[in-house]
Write a protein that holds these residues in place. Structure first.
Motif, short mmCIF file in Angstrom:
data_model
loop_
_atom_site.label_atom_id
_atom_site.label_comp_id
_atom_site.label_asym_id
_atom_site.label_seq_id
_atom_site.Cartn_x
_atom_site.Cartn_y
_atom_site.Cartn_z
N MET A 1 21.84 40.91 41.01
CA MET A 1 22.50 39.54 40.60
C MET A 1 24.05 39.71 39.91
SD MET A 1 21.38 35.63 39.33
CE MET A 1 21.57 36.23 37.76
N LEU A 2 23.82 40.61 39.08
CA LEU A 2 24.89 40.59 38.28
C LEU A 2 25.69 41.64 38.68
CD1 LEU A 2 23.24 40.85 34.44
CD2 LEU A 2 24.50 38.92 35.65
N ASP A 3 25.56 42.00 39.90
CA ASP A 3 26.72 43.19 40.47
C ASP A 3 27.69 42.17 41.18
OD1 ASP A 3 25.38 45.23 39.82
OD2 ASP A 3 24.01 45.44 41.80
N ASP A 4 27.55 40.88 41.42
CA ASP A 4 28.29 39.82 42.03
C ASP A 4 29.44 39.40 40.66
OD1 ASP A 4 28.20 36.80 43.85
OD2 ASP A 4 29.92 37.92 43.24
N PHE A 5 30.71 39.96 41.03
CA PHE A 5 31.67 39.62 40.20
C PHE A 5 31.92 37.90 39.85
CE2 PHE A 5 34.38 38.97 43.95
CZ PHE A 5 35.07 37.79 43.42
N MET A 6 31.58 37.10 40.66
CA MET A 6 31.57 35.56 40.50
C MET A 6 30.34 35.37 39.75
SD MET A 6 34.23 34.01 41.48
CE MET A 6 33.78 32.37 41.78
#
Length: 262
Positions: A1-6
């Motif tokens: 989940m934390l790989d998504d920059f948003m």
């Protein structure tokens, strides 16, 4: 989940809102808006010194912001008007910081990111710093909540209750320095004061108690971060300023609501 920059950006915005909301309430109650702005401006000098000395930017920003706040606290009432003192120190620190940055050879620095934030570039390490700082601020304010409220209400009542208002001022100063340091990455030096003041001011008409105001301010700040990021993504606008714009519109809405109910 934390790989998504948003996702990282939203978590960073909510973290800053959680730190800024309770502190911002005291800034509004004590009419310290310019004090917060001056401390934020000083952070640029801290960033320049951190890069020159190759130390943590967070540590440098906290150190210089704290030094600025302590200087103002110590000099107040010693022949200097508060607004004059804040004006001199704030703009001097910002100018010296910008000049110092220009002397840093061999170091690439995106000055606009520090001035207006670069929330979309927040990393996992940045998230850890932001949430760690937010937890420290919330814990510090929560620990001294009753004493801070009493000294804010009246210094005479505080002294009568065995509370030293000067000490409580230093607690707020430390919390402010930490908040400035963690918010730099999200909204930048020039917009930090807005995130301190606007959500708290927007929450004031909706609140009956100080605790409610701090909680509602946190909710408004968090919602502003999420909605502002979505708006920036959809409209291709700067993220930091977009967050502040949403907070400002919320303040306008609560102010109109208050006037309609009057």
């Amino acid at each position: 989940m934390l790989d998504d920059f948003m996702t990282r950006a939203m978590l960073a915005g909510v973290g800053v809102a959680c730190a800024a909301a309770p502190l911002g309430s005291f800034v509004v109650w004590r009419r310290m808006a310019y004090f917060g702005d001056a401390t934020a401006h000083a952070a640029i000098l801290g960033i320049a010194l951190s890069l020159a000395l190759q130390v943590s930017i967070f540590a440098g920003a906290v150190a210089v912001a704290l030094a600025m706040a302590l200087t103002v606290t110590l000099l107040t009432g010693r022949g200097y008007a508060m607004d004059t003192l804040l004006g001199v120190l704030a703009h001097s620190a910002l100018a010296f910081g910008l000049v110092a940055v220009s002397f840093l050879s061999g170091i690439r620095i995106d000055l606009m990111a520090y001035l207006f934030g670069d929330i979309l570039a927040v990393s996992r390490a940045d998230l850890a710093v932001i949430w760690g700082g937010a937890a420290a601020v919330v814990g510090l304010i929560g620990w001294r909540w009753s004493a801070l409220l009493t000294s804010t209400l009246s210094e005479e009542i505080a002294y009568a209750s065995g509370i030293n208002p000067r000490r409580e001022q230093l607690v707020l100063t430390l919390a402010l320095a930490i908040t400035v340091a963690v918010a730099i990455k999200v909204v930048g030096v020039l917009l930090i004061a807005a995130m301190l003041i606007i959500p708290a001011a927007a929450a004031r008409p909706l609140s009956r108690t100080p605790e409610q105001m701090a909680l509602i301010a946190s909710m408004i700040g968090s919602a502003s971060a999420v909605v502002g990021l979505r708006a920036a993504y959809a409209l291709d606008t700067p993220a930091g300023p977009s967050i502040v714009c949403i907070a400002a519109l919320t303040f306008l809405a609560t102010s109109v609501l208050k006037n309609l109910q009057a």
